[in-house]
Scaffold this motif. Structure first.
Motif, PDB file in Angstrom:
ATOM      1  N   TRP A 231       0.835  -1.205   0.000  1.00 40.62           N
ATOM      2  CA  TRP A 231       0.000   0.000   0.000  1.00 40.62           C
ATOM      3  C   TRP A 231       0.867   1.250   0.000  1.00 40.62           C
ATOM      4  CZ3 TRP A 231      -3.380  -1.772   4.717  1.00 40.62           C
ATOM      5  CH2 TRP A 231      -4.357  -2.672   4.288  1.00 40.62           C
ATOM      6  N   ARG A 232       1.850   1.257   0.868  1.00 39.51           N
ATOM      7  CA  ARG A 232       2.711   2.433   0.976  1.00 39.51           C
ATOM      8  C   ARG A 232       3.431   2.699  -0.347  1.00 39.51           C
ATOM      9  NH1 ARG A 232       3.485   3.653   6.666  1.00 39.51           N
ATOM     10  NH2 ARG A 232       2.893   1.882   7.975  1.00 39.51           N
ATOM     11  N   GLU A 233       3.981   1.664  -0.944  1.00 42.56           N
ATOM     12  CA  GLU A 233       4.706   1.842  -2.207  1.00 42.56           C
ATOM     13  C   GLU A 233       3.784   2.363  -3.302  1.00 42.56           C
ATOM     14  OE1 GLU A 233       8.072  -1.630  -1.433  1.00 42.56           O
ATOM     15  OE2 GLU A 233       6.377  -2.021  -2.765  1.00 42.56           O
ATOM     16  N   THR A 234       2.562   1.847  -3.357  1.00 42.07           N
ATOM     17  CA  THR A 234       1.596   2.305  -4.342  1.00 42.07           C
ATOM     18  C   THR A 234       1.309   3.797  -4.171  1.00 42.07           C
ATOM     19  OG1 THR A 234       0.535   0.120  -4.486  1.00 42.07           O
ATOM     20  CG2 THR A 234      -0.777   2.026  -5.178  1.00 42.07           C
ATOM     21  N   LEU A 235       1.144   4.239  -2.929  1.00 43.84           N
ATOM     22  CA  LEU A 235       0.799   5.636  -2.683  1.00 43.84           C
ATOM     23  C   LEU A 235       1.998   6.565  -2.816  1.00 43.84           C
ATOM     24  CD1 LEU A 235      -1.806   5.216   0.181  1.00 43.84           C
ATOM     25  CD2 LEU A 235      -2.225   5.952  -2.174  1.00 43.84           C
ATOM     26  N   PHE A 236       3.200   6.090  -2.526  1.00 51.26           N
ATOM     27  CA  PHE A 236       4.380   6.912  -2.796  1.00 51.26           C
ATOM     28  C   PHE A 236       4.453   7.238  -4.280  1.00 51.26           C
ATOM     29  CE2 PHE A 236       6.632   5.143   1.162  1.00 51.26           C
ATOM     30  CZ  PHE A 236       6.437   6.308   1.874  1.00 51.26           C
ATOM     31  N   GLU A 237       4.180   6.244  -5.109  1.00 48.67           N
ATOM     32  CA  GLU A 237       4.188   6.492  -6.561  1.00 48.67           C
ATOM     33  C   GLU A 237       3.054   7.435  -6.958  1.00 48.67           C
ATOM     34  OE1 GLU A 237       4.259   2.974  -8.900  1.00 48.67           O
ATOM     35  OE2 GLU A 237       6.148   2.234  -8.053  1.00 48.67           O
TER      36      GLU A 237
END
Length: 331
Positions: A115-121
């Protein structure tokens, strides 16, 4: 910063290459839905965003938001993992919070890392993010007067791209009197106001520093990793890989400990919280730590965390004196 030998640095570089190659093959992005009627915000160059995940932490939300707003956070980006206690509605009503939901649970999203990686992008790479959970409060040298707008340039002057922070489990001496209703008027460290001042170990591994200790190890014999990187410069080279405690690339994981995460799990509702965590099985090793704590509570008829190593939290000067954090340069 911690100085490593050329051989140690080579080992870290090779480990980064090996794990990054493996993680690229496993990379998944999850569909997330923004729950705000206005839609997600667009970050400007002057914004200081904070990414966090929460589940049924309504009791902490007012103090959590207040703490980080005081430090200078301008936009909160939250994934709410099916909260049922009013957390979601409370956060959606906050004008500086973007709330996202997912059709998968925390564990399925590799304990939230995907989730975090998706939202960082989604929000943009090549910038600093605060990256925490809803029960983690970042403190550092002078945090009482100096915000993140001062801290980030200080880290950049040192050549650091991450802030390393040991985690301190906070607890009250008398759990039964630590009524969560007090959180409406008081900061959590004024209620769960003690921590272990000794009994920790720290060593440098290939991927990152390893920190162990605290009341959960002392009381229950757990082997939890007690270090995170709650302030990170996130760019295209970054990912969390197998553990949020050891983000890639690994060579960025060796600055001095310049902050601490005050971690709040233990108030008067501890038995209810532990029961829910143990039953949910969403945490590391199917919530084995919480299962162990639950068994201890049943056997002992309650929980007592205070010991001869317990001290009352008084602020950043105390953490400096005890050696948990290092002094930061004043510009």
């Amino acid at each position: 910063m911690f100085r490593r030998t050329p051989l140690q640095r080579l080992g870290t570089w090779l480990e980064t290459k090996r794990i990054a190659r493996r993680e690229r093959k496993k990379k998944r992005r999850h569909e997330l839905t923004c729950l705000n009627a206005r839609g997600p915000a667009t970050l400007g160059s002057g914004d200081i965003p904070l990414m966090f995940i929460t589940h049924n932490d309504l009791k902490l939300m007012p103090s959590f938001l207040a703490h980080y707003r005081k430090l200078g956070v301008t936009r909160f980006i939250c994934v709410d993992d099916v909260s049922s206690d009013g957390t979601r509605a409370y956060l959606v009503a906050q004008p500086d919070v973007d709330v996202w939901s997912s059709i998968v649970r925390f564990k399925e999203a590799r304990r939230g890392r995907e989730w975090r990686e998706t939202l960082f992008e989604r929000y943009g790479t090549g910038r600093w993010y605060v990256n925490v959970d809803s029960d983690e409060y970042l403190v550092y040298d002078g945090y009482e007067e100096r915000g993140l707008g001062w801290l980030i340039p200080a880290l950049e002057r040192m050549g650091a791209r991450r802030l390393l922070a040991p985690m301190l489990d906070m607890y009250p001496v008398d759990l039964e009197r630590a009524d969560v209703e007090k959180l409406k008027q008081q900061a959590p460290w004024e209620i769960a106001d003690h921590f272990d001042a000794a009994g920790y170990t720290m060593c440098a591994m290939k991927r990152a520093f390893c920190v162990k200790g605290g009341p959960r190890q002392r009381k229950f014999g757990t082997d939890l990793e007690m270090v995170k990187y709650p302030l990170m410069f996130w760019d295209g080279a970054c990912c969390f890989g197998p553990s949020i405690h050891q983000p890639l690339p690994y060579d960025r994981n060796f600055p001095a400990a310049m902050g601490v995460l005050l971690h709040f799990k233990f108030f008067a509702d501890y038995a209810e919280v532990v029961d829910a965590a143990a039953a949910g099985g969403q945490y590391f090793d199917a919530s084995a730590v919480y299962v162990k704590i639950k068994e201890s509570i049943a056997n002992d008829g309650g929980l007592q965390l205070a010991s001869d190593v317990s001290v009352r939290f008084t602020g950043s000067r105390q953490l400096l004196d005890l050696g948990f954090i290092t002094r930061l340069e004043r510009a």
